[in-house]
Design a protein around this motif. Structure first.
Motif, PDB file in Angstrom:
ATOM      1  N   LEU A 104       8.492 -11.468  13.656  1.00  0.00           N
ATOM      2  CA  LEU A 104       9.594 -12.421  13.575  1.00  0.00           C
ATOM      3  C   LEU A 104      10.246 -12.643  14.932  1.00  0.00           C
ATOM      4  CD1 LEU A 104      11.480 -14.144  11.801  1.00  0.00           C
ATOM      5  CD2 LEU A 104      12.863 -12.098  11.450  1.00  0.00           C
ATOM      6  N   MET A 105      10.366 -11.570  15.719  1.00  0.00           N
ATOM      7  CA  MET A 105      11.017 -11.641  17.025  1.00  0.00           C
ATOM      8  C   MET A 105      10.226 -10.828  18.049  1.00  0.00           C
ATOM      9  SD  MET A 105      15.025 -11.102  15.908  1.00  0.00           S
ATOM     10  CE  MET A 105      14.746 -10.074  14.467  1.00  0.00           C
ATOM     11  N   ASN A 106      10.610 -10.930  19.304  1.00  0.00           N
ATOM     12  CA  ASN A 106      10.039 -10.054  20.314  1.00  0.00           C
ATOM     13  C   ASN A 106      10.438  -8.623  19.975  1.00  0.00           C
ATOM     14  OD1 ASN A 106       9.282 -12.417  21.567  1.00  0.00           O
ATOM     15  ND2 ASN A 106      10.797 -12.279  23.183  1.00  0.00           N
ATOM     16  N   GLY A 107       9.522  -7.677  20.168  1.00  0.00           N
ATOM     17  CA  GLY A 107       9.867  -6.299  19.858  1.00  0.00           C
ATOM     18  C   GLY A 107       8.753  -5.327  20.175  1.00  0.00           C
ATOM     19  N   THR A 108       8.928  -4.098  19.738  1.00  0.00           N
ATOM     20  CA  THR A 108       7.969  -3.016  19.985  1.00  0.00           C
ATOM     21  C   THR A 108       7.646  -2.321  18.675  1.00  0.00           C
ATOM     22  OG1 THR A 108       8.932  -2.642  22.178  1.00  0.00           O
ATOM     23  CG2 THR A 108       7.525  -0.909  21.291  1.00  0.00           C
ATOM     24  N   VAL A 109       6.357  -2.059  18.450  1.00  0.00           N
ATOM     25  CA  VAL A 109       5.936  -1.365  17.238  1.00  0.00           C
ATOM     26  C   VAL A 109       6.436   0.075  17.297  1.00  0.00           C
ATOM     27  CG1 VAL A 109       3.996  -0.631  15.818  1.00  0.00           C
ATOM     28  CG2 VAL A 109       3.900  -2.828  17.011  1.00  0.00           C
ATOM     29  N   GLU A 110       7.318   0.426  16.363  1.00  0.00           N
ATOM     30  CA  GLU A 110       7.930   1.764  16.357  1.00  0.00           C
ATOM     31  C   GLU A 110       7.206   2.732  15.426  1.00  0.00           C
ATOM     32  OE1 GLU A 110      12.273   2.933  15.015  1.00  0.00           O
ATOM     33  OE2 GLU A 110      12.293   2.136  17.080  1.00  0.00           O
ATOM     34  N   ARG A 111       6.666   2.204  14.331  1.00  0.00           N
ATOM     35  CA  ARG A 111       5.914   3.040  13.392  1.00  0.00           C
ATOM     36  C   ARG A 111       4.821   2.214  12.729  1.00  0.00           C
ATOM     37  NH1 ARG A 111       9.613   5.822   8.989  1.00  0.00           N
ATOM     38  NH2 ARG A 111       7.645   6.902   8.544  1.00  0.00           N
ATOM     39  N   VAL A 112       3.695   2.873  12.467  1.00  0.00           N
ATOM     40  CA  VAL A 112       2.633   2.306  11.646  1.00  0.00           C
ATOM     41  C   VAL A 112       2.369   3.334  10.553  1.00  0.00           C
ATOM     42  CG1 VAL A 112       0.238   1.550  11.548  1.00  0.00           C
ATOM     43  CG2 VAL A 112       1.621   1.028  13.564  1.00  0.00           C
ATOM     44  N   VAL A 113       2.561   2.953   9.295  1.00  0.00           N
ATOM     45  CA  VAL A 113       2.500   3.936   8.210  1.00  0.00           C
ATOM     46  C   VAL A 113       1.478   3.550   7.153  1.00  0.00           C
ATOM     47  CG1 VAL A 113       4.916   4.553   8.552  1.00  0.00           C
ATOM     48  CG2 VAL A 113       4.330   2.790   6.879  1.00  0.00           C
ATOM     49  N   ASP A 114       1.047   4.561   6.414  1.00  0.00           N
ATOM     50  CA  ASP A 114       0.204   4.359   5.240  1.00  0.00           C
ATOM     51  C   ASP A 114       0.587   5.438   4.230  1.00  0.00           C
ATOM     52  OD1 ASP A 114      -1.661   3.966   3.286  1.00  0.00           O
ATOM     53  OD2 ASP A 114      -3.389   3.926   4.634  1.00  0.00           O
ATOM     54  N   PHE A 115       1.394   5.064   3.241  1.00  0.00           N
ATOM     55  CA  PHE A 115       1.865   5.994   2.221  1.00  0.00           C
ATOM     56  C   PHE A 115       0.954   6.021   0.994  1.00  0.00           C
ATOM     57  CE2 PHE A 115       6.014   4.732   4.281  1.00  0.00           C
ATOM     58  CZ  PHE A 115       6.204   5.947   4.934  1.00  0.00           C
ATOM     59  N   GLY A 116      -0.228   5.464   1.145  1.00  0.00           N
ATOM     60  CA  GLY A 116      -1.162   5.460   0.025  1.00  0.00           C
ATOM     61  C   GLY A 116      -0.648   4.603  -1.117  1.00  0.00           C
ATOM     62  N   THR A 117      -0.569   5.201  -2.315  1.00  0.00           N
ATOM     63  CA  THR A 117      -0.115   4.454  -3.492  1.00  0.00           C
ATOM     64  C   THR A 117       1.402   4.538  -3.670  1.00  0.00           C
ATOM     65  OG1 THR A 117      -0.510   6.388  -4.908  1.00  0.00           O
ATOM     66  CG2 THR A 117      -2.308   4.796  -4.671  1.00  0.00           C
TER      67      THR A 117
END
Length: 227
Positions: free
Chosen positions: A37-50
């Motif tokens: 949506l805006m300029n920014g930095t990826v702070e977290r990439v998650v995968d919580f499964g189900t």
């Protein structure tokens, strides 16, 4: 809005175990491309499964807010990656605790408190899907700003509606063209013709002509005074 808002902020339902909805949901087909949506930095990439958001991305925006995208099917960005507004971050999906394909979008302020993302819902929607054009996105933002400016001008002048203001400006430009024709025939005639074309263009003055109207009158005034 390109995609339907299927669940509002603060909404309660059995699916959420009486916990208020901390974001907004957009109903969209799985595999719909999502963009920052805006300029920014990826702070977290998650995968919580189900559970919870399933696959998701947390982006720290330049203004300090945090954008959270959830229930994604595929993620294209990495932790620490710098993003510009409009860059692809992945695809929508149906992962995590979800009852159907959709995008969950949530926001936190710079202090980590949940905030209502509804004011930016349309922007999030427009950033999603095929055929996104960043230039058109910026133009839409400009148009919204221009509408506010026109409304403020009308209010300042005591004119009840934007349309009435446009009609008034229409008359002003015609009168200005007629008034300065004697002083500066070429410019006066040109303005009168331009105003006439605008009248034929539509019943109301087009917005883009309205926006430039004051600038035009400023230039005309300067030319008259300079002469």
């Amino acid at each position: 809005m390109k995609f339907r808002l299927s669940s509002e902020y603060g909404e309660l339902s059995e699916v959420r175990n009486s916990i208020p909805h901390r974001g907004i949901d957009f109903a969209m087909p799985e595999g719909t491309e999502l963009r920052s949506l805006m300029n920014g930095t990826v702070e977290r990439v998650v995968d919580f499964g189900t559970n919870n958001l399933g696959k998701g991305v947390f982006i720290r925006n330049e203004d300090g807010t945090l954008s959270i995208y959830g229930h994604m099917s595929q993620i294209k960005v990495k932790l620490g990656e710098k993003l510009q507004a409009g860059e692809s971050i992945g695809f929508s999906g149906n992962t995590g605790n979800s009852t159907g394909a959709h995008l969950h979008y949530a926001m936190k302020d710079s202090n980590g408190q949940w905030i209502d993302p509804t004011p930016v819902a349309e922007n999030v929607s427009n950033m999603s899907g095929d055929g996104f054009n960043f230039g058109e996105f910026i133009l839409d933002k400009y148009n919204a700003f221009a509408d506010k400016v026109i409304g403020a001008e009308a209010k300042f002048l005591g004119i009840p509606t934007k349309e009435t203001f446009q009609e008034t400006l229409q008359v002003w430009l015609i009168n200005i063209g007629n008034t300065i024709t004697d002083l500066m025939p070429e410019i006066g005639t040109g303005i009168t013709i331009a105003a006439g074309i605008a009248i034929m263009f539509t019943g109301n003055f087009p917005k883009y002509i309205t926006r430039w109207g004051f600038a035009m009158m400023g230039v005309i005034s300067w030319l008259i005074l300079a002469k």
